[in-house]
Write a protein that holds these residues in place. Structure first.
Motif, PDB file in Angstrom:
ATOM      1  N   ASP A   1     -14.602   0.621  -6.964  1.00 32.25           N
ATOM      2  CA  ASP A   1     -14.032   1.043  -8.257  1.00 32.25           C
ATOM      3  C   ASP A   1     -13.795  -0.164  -9.156  1.00 32.25           C
ATOM      4  O   ASP A   1     -14.070  -0.125 -10.353  1.00 32.25           O
ATOM      5  CB  ASP A   1     -12.660   1.721  -8.032  1.00 32.25           C
ATOM      6  CG  ASP A   1     -12.828   3.192  -7.740  1.00 32.25           C
ATOM      7  OD1 ASP A   1     -13.990   3.641  -7.677  1.00 32.25           O
ATOM      8  OD2 ASP A   1     -11.804   3.875  -7.571  1.00 32.25           O
ATOM      9  N   PHE A   2     -13.256  -1.191  -8.521  1.00 30.71           N
ATOM     10  CA  PHE A   2     -12.897  -2.415  -9.246  1.00 30.71           C
ATOM     11  C   PHE A   2     -14.154  -3.037  -9.869  1.00 30.71           C
ATOM     12  O   PHE A   2     -14.164  -3.442 -11.031  1.00 30.71           O
ATOM     13  CB  PHE A   2     -12.246  -3.380  -8.248  1.00 30.71           C
ATOM     14  CG  PHE A   2     -11.666  -4.631  -8.835  1.00 30.71           C
ATOM     15  CD1 PHE A   2     -10.769  -4.578  -9.876  1.00 30.71           C
ATOM     16  CD2 PHE A   2     -12.013  -5.870  -8.300  1.00 30.71           C
ATOM     17  CE1 PHE A   2     -10.218  -5.740 -10.392  1.00 30.71           C
ATOM     18  CE2 PHE A   2     -11.459  -7.038  -8.809  1.00 30.71           C
ATOM     19  CZ  PHE A   2     -10.568  -6.962  -9.862  1.00 30.71           C
TER      20      PHE A   2
ATOM     21  N   PRO B   1      -3.981   1.732  -5.905  1.00 32.86           N
ATOM     22  CA  PRO B   1      -4.336   0.496  -5.213  1.00 32.86           C
ATOM     23  C   PRO B   1      -5.104  -0.484  -6.095  1.00 32.86           C
ATOM     24  O   PRO B   1      -5.199  -1.670  -5.769  1.00 32.86           O
ATOM     25  CB  PRO B   1      -5.202   0.982  -4.055  1.00 32.86           C
ATOM     26  CG  PRO B   1      -4.758   2.372  -3.812  1.00 32.86           C
ATOM     27  CD  PRO B   1      -4.393   2.927  -5.149  1.00 32.86           C
ATOM     28  N   LEU B   2      -5.650  -0.007  -7.198  1.00 29.93           N
ATOM     29  CA  LEU B   2      -6.351  -0.943  -8.081  1.00 29.93           C
ATOM     30  C   LEU B   2      -5.439  -2.066  -8.562  1.00 29.93           C
ATOM     31  O   LEU B   2      -5.890  -3.159  -8.871  1.00 29.93           O
ATOM     32  CB  LEU B   2      -6.924  -0.206  -9.293  1.00 29.93           C
ATOM     33  CG  LEU B   2      -8.359   0.298  -9.138  1.00 29.93           C
ATOM     34  CD1 LEU B   2      -8.803   1.011 -10.395  1.00 29.93           C
ATOM     35  CD2 LEU B   2      -9.309  -0.840  -8.808  1.00 29.93           C
TER      36      LEU B   2
ATOM     37  N   VAL C   1      -9.521  -0.826   2.414  1.00 32.72           N
ATOM     38  CA  VAL C   1      -8.991  -0.688   1.055  1.00 32.72           C
ATOM     39  C   VAL C   1      -9.802  -1.563   0.095  1.00 32.72           C
ATOM     40  O   VAL C   1     -10.161  -1.133  -1.005  1.00 32.72           O
ATOM     41  CB  VAL C   1      -7.498  -1.094   1.015  1.00 32.72           C
ATOM     42  CG1 VAL C   1      -6.999  -1.195  -0.417  1.00 32.72           C
ATOM     43  CG2 VAL C   1      -6.667  -0.088   1.788  1.00 32.72           C
ATOM     44  N   PHE C   2     -10.104  -2.767   0.549  1.00 36.06           N
ATOM     45  CA  PHE C   2     -10.866  -3.683  -0.311  1.00 36.06           C
ATOM     46  C   PHE C   2     -12.272  -3.153  -0.579  1.00 36.06           C
ATOM     47  O   PHE C   2     -12.825  -3.373  -1.646  1.00 36.06           O
ATOM     48  CB  PHE C   2     -10.941  -5.080   0.331  1.00 36.06           C
ATOM     49  CG  PHE C   2      -9.926  -6.035  -0.229  1.00 36.06           C
ATOM     50  CD1 PHE C   2      -8.625  -5.621  -0.427  1.00 36.06           C
ATOM     51  CD2 PHE C   2     -10.276  -7.337  -0.575  1.00 36.06           C
ATOM     52  CE1 PHE C   2      -7.676  -6.485  -0.958  1.00 36.06           C
ATOM     53  CE2 PHE C   2      -9.336  -8.215  -1.101  1.00 36.06           C
ATOM     54  CZ  PHE C   2      -8.038  -7.790  -1.294  1.00 36.06           C
TER      55      PHE C   2
ATOM     56  N   TRP D   1     -11.613   0.736  -2.802  1.00 37.71           N
ATOM     57  CA  TRP D   1     -11.176   0.556  -4.184  1.00 37.71           C
ATOM     58  C   TRP D   1     -11.867  -0.639  -4.839  1.00 37.71           C
ATOM     59  O   TRP D   1     -11.906  -0.745  -6.045  1.00 37.71           O
ATOM     60  CB  TRP D   1      -9.655   0.430  -4.261  1.00 37.71           C
ATOM     61  CG  TRP D   1      -9.007   1.775  -4.257  1.00 37.71           C
ATOM     62  CD1 TRP D   1      -8.819   2.601  -5.326  1.00 37.71           C
ATOM     63  CD2 TRP D   1      -8.494   2.473  -3.131  1.00 37.71           C
ATOM     64  NE1 TRP D   1      -8.217   3.771  -4.929  1.00 37.71           N
ATOM     65  CE2 TRP D   1      -7.999   3.714  -3.589  1.00 37.71           C
ATOM     66  CE3 TRP D   1      -8.405   2.179  -1.765  1.00 37.71           C
ATOM     67  CZ2 TRP D   1      -7.429   4.650  -2.730  1.00 37.71           C
ATOM     68  CZ3 TRP D   1      -7.841   3.099  -0.920  1.00 37.71           C
ATOM     69  CH2 TRP D   1      -7.355   4.332  -1.402  1.00 37.71           C
ATOM     70  N   GLY D   2     -12.417  -1.523  -3.993  1.00 36.35           N
ATOM     71  CA  GLY D   2     -13.166  -2.662  -4.522  1.00 36.35           C
ATOM     72  C   GLY D   2     -14.381  -2.201  -5.300  1.00 36.35           C
ATOM     73  O   GLY D   2     -14.756  -2.787  -6.318  1.00 36.35           O
TER      74      GLY D   2
ATOM     75  N   LEU E   1       0.785  -1.235   0.000  1.00 42.09           N
ATOM     76  CA  LEU E   1       0.000   0.000   0.000  1.00 42.09           C
ATOM     77  C   LEU E   1       0.820   1.290   0.000  1.00 42.09           C
ATOM     78  O   LEU E   1       0.578   2.162  -0.838  1.00 42.09           O
ATOM     79  CB  LEU E   1      -0.991   0.001   1.168  1.00 42.09           C
ATOM     80  CG  LEU E   1      -2.204  -0.912   0.969  1.00 42.09           C
ATOM     81  CD1 LEU E   1      -3.072  -0.896   2.214  1.00 42.09           C
ATOM     82  CD2 LEU E   1      -3.016  -0.512  -0.251  1.00 42.09           C
TER      83      LEU E   1
ATOM     84  N   PHE F   1      -5.863  -5.213  -6.822  1.00 46.80           N
ATOM     85  CA  PHE F   1      -7.000  -6.018  -7.251  1.00 46.80           C
ATOM     86  C   PHE F   1      -6.661  -6.779  -8.527  1.00 46.80           C
ATOM     87  O   PHE F   1      -6.963  -7.960  -8.653  1.00 46.80           O
ATOM     88  CB  PHE F   1      -8.219  -5.119  -7.477  1.00 46.80           C
ATOM     89  CG  PHE F   1      -8.708  -4.495  -6.219  1.00 46.80           C
ATOM     90  CD1 PHE F   1      -9.712  -5.094  -5.488  1.00 46.80           C
ATOM     91  CD2 PHE F   1      -8.135  -3.326  -5.737  1.00 46.80           C
ATOM     92  CE1 PHE F   1     -10.151  -4.535  -4.307  1.00 46.80           C
ATOM     93  CE2 PHE F   1      -8.571  -2.764  -4.561  1.00 46.80           C
ATOM     94  CZ  PHE F   1      -9.574  -3.364  -3.835  1.00 46.80           C
TER      95      PHE F   1
END
Lengths: 440, 160
Positions: free
Chosen positions: B108-109, A50-51, B101-102, B105-106, A39, A54
């Motif tokens: 967005d994901f 941060p994407l 964070v998950f 931004w998740g 991070l 994912f």
């Protein structure tokens, strides 16, 4: 692409590893520590977001190869509930029950049989800890000795085919999985032999008990009963060599075969145990695999800053020969294995070391076997040795408790690793004889 | 609230067990379809198995936080229950950050997956990407529960 990066490789490395170790010390689970360590860098570097975390975790899980992990765990769980394990224990008893330290010898031999069916060391440690630790202590074996031998013999599962690590290695570093399977057989058996010798010495010193020798008839009866189960490795390895199915599919075949044996041959399966097997499989494989995702993100960042390259630049100037490189690779994986699980270690470190191995013309299969054996030993080395952690958890003692005996048992195993490094023929002879076309 | 969390935990476990149980089917079909004409060679068996696998991993990772089964490294000597609880507070705070964070931004994901469909079966990718914010949410929920427990131990309200 890192030309415009804000952080230099060394400062990025400092942030990544610094955060990771700091979090690990305060007992953040390794999977989360790896993800969290990404991070700060992702926030500092304007080109990254941060994407990326994912995308990388998604890419890691969206892989057909890793499906082998739950399948091999499921195979192991089905073996336990379906009566396959019981029969293999009986067979092992007729074979080594009359040796000093009978039950511990059975423990090692069962791991060899088990390794031929399931490719997961954690599954081996989990199931054999339940079978052996308590039983050994009852017969007068030391608790620490019992934990240690169960954990160290579990590492055979990833060395003797089939093996999750070899499947992952083949996927990450494109090496023939069939050839690795054949190459793993002899080193695996040698390491098992080293463990049996260790047990023998222990048993002489501490006068561990012996069972009466089994008759030849008993041996043949139990061998006959175990025959269908013992046939599994031949189906798996043969099927891959003949191109019937891919490595991951072979793991599914192992599941189906174990299920078929449990339902139709041994007839010891019921729904309650089946549910339990599914749930154990899901839980253990998911926590292990989740870590693979965050480790991939971590490894991706290391590669983004070309940190591996910077680290290896020095090593190349040492001008090591092929043996020197072999020992170096083993050392690196042994150290990394202390802190990381084997699959993430392959993803992060395996790709880094490949050019080094190639630079001295080390055979890719030799490279793979050295690395996998060293990583397998990492499964019992503290502070992060999954097999040892599992065995200690089953015995309800802290990891430190079994440390001394584990280290003692590792010494002969390390000698075997040295032999594998010094004589490439040990891993290479079987693939050369059986499938020379795979070695190119 | 605790009963709700326990229910959520059980539901997730069932879903995960379902995923494990079904996982074997597409892979088997894939092998069978290669050798017989009985089954058309569905090319998306591989994709289906990968997507089931992703959900299995994420569901298992969610459950793992409540059951405390995510592996950690223990470098400390034996600690008092109170110090132990304090350390747990610190580590769960760190996981909580990861959960946030998950979630953040998740979303967005997931939005990013809104106009994507999978290569073979043309499944909307939203169904897959949703696993990430879902994991963030369940982690936050489970951590909240253990946070309260550990806080009480540190404050000396419950003997550990």
């Amino acid at each position: 692409m890192s030309g415009a990066a804000v952080l230099t490789p060394s400062s990025a490395a400092l942030v990544l590893f610094g955060t990771f170790f700091a979090l690990m010390v305060v007992r953040v689970p390794v999977a989360f520590a790896l993800g969290l360590a990404c991070l700060p860098v992702l926030f500092i570097e304007p080109r990254l977001s941060p994407l990326m975390l994912f995308n990388e975790t998604f890419k890691a899980y969206n892989s057909f190869i890793l499906l082998a992990v739950p399948f091999f765990l499921l195979t192991a769980n089905l073996m336990n509930i379906g009566g396959i394990t019981d029969r293999l224990v009986r067979l092992s008893r007729t074979m080594v029950g009359h040796f000093p330290g009978a039950l511990a010898q059975i423990n090692v031999l069962l791991s060899v049989f088990f390794a031929g069916i399931s490719g997961s060391s954690t599954a081996d440690a989990a199931s054999q800890s339940k079978i052996f630790i308590e039983a050994q202590v009852k017969e007068g074996y030391g608790l620490s000795f019992s934990i240690a031998i169960t954990a160290v013999s579990a590492v055979l599962a990833v060395i003797i085919p089939p093996s999750i690590l070899m499947i992952v290695w083949g996927g990450v570093i494109s090496t023939s999985i069939g050839a690795m399977y054949l190459a793993g057989i002899l080193p695996g058996l040698l390491i098992a032999l080293a463990q049996m010798v260790t047990v023998h010495v222990y048993s002489k010193i501490y006068r561990y008990p012996v069972y009466p020798r089994a008759t030849l008839k008993e041996f043949f009866v139990s061998a006959w009963q175990s025959l269908p189960a013992l046939f599994t490795p031949f189906i798996i390895v043969g099927g891959i060599l003949l191109g019937w199915f891919t490595a991951t599919e072979s793991a599914a075949i192992a599941v189906l075969y174990a299920a078929a044996l449990s339902i139709f041959v041994y007839r010891e399966m019921d729904l309650k145990h089946l549910y339990h097997a599914f749930s154990e499989t899901g839980k253990l494989s998911a926590v292990a695999l989740f870590c693979v995702g965050t480790a991939s993100a971590f490894g991706w960042l290391l590669a983004y800053y070309q940190i591996p390259k910077a680290l290896l630049e020095n090593v190349a100037s040492w001008h090591m020969g092929i043996t020197g490189v072999g020992f170096f690779i083993a050392f690196v994986f042994l150290v990394v294995g202390c802190f990381l699980d084997a699959i993430p270690a392959i993803i992060i470190v395996g790709t880094i070391l490949q050019p080094l191995a190639a630079s001295v013309d080390m055979h890719p299969i030799h490279f793979a076997i050295i690395s996998i054996v060293a990583l397998a030993f990492g499964l019992v080395t503290p502070p992060y040795g999954l097999c040892l952690m599992i065995s200690c958890a089953v015995a309800k003692v802290p990891l430190k408790f079994a440390l001394k005996d584990t280290v003692i048992m590792l010494i002969p195993m390390l000698l075997m690793l040295a032999a594998i490094i010094l004589w490439p023929e040990i891993p290479l002879i079987l693939p050369k004889l059986i499938a020379p076309e795979l070695l190119k | 609230m605790r009963r709700l969390i326990a229910l959520c935990h059980r539901l997730l476990t069932w879903l995960m067990v379902g995923a494990v149980a079904v996982l074997i089917v597409p892979v088997t079909l894939q092998i069978v379809s290669r050798y017989t004409e009985l089954i058309p060679s569905w090319i998306w068996t591989e994709e289906l198995s990968r997507f089931l696998f992703i959900w299995m991993v994420m569901l298992g990772a969610m459950i793992g936080v409540r059951e405390g089964t995510h592996f950690d490294v223990d470098v400390w000597p034996a600690l008092s229950p109170r110090a132990n609880a304090l350390l747990k507070l610190v580590s769960s705070a760190a996981i909580f950050v990861f959960a946030l964070v998950f979630i953040w931004w998740g979303i967005d994901f997931v939005r990013f997956g809104w106009d994507q469909s999978s290569e073979l079966a043309e499944l909307p990718m939203v169904y897959i990407f949703a696993a990430w914010p879902a994991a963030g949410l369940t982690w936050a929920l489970f951590l909240g529960e253990s946070f309260v427990d550990n806080l009480r131990i540190v404050a000396g309200k419950t003997p550990a």
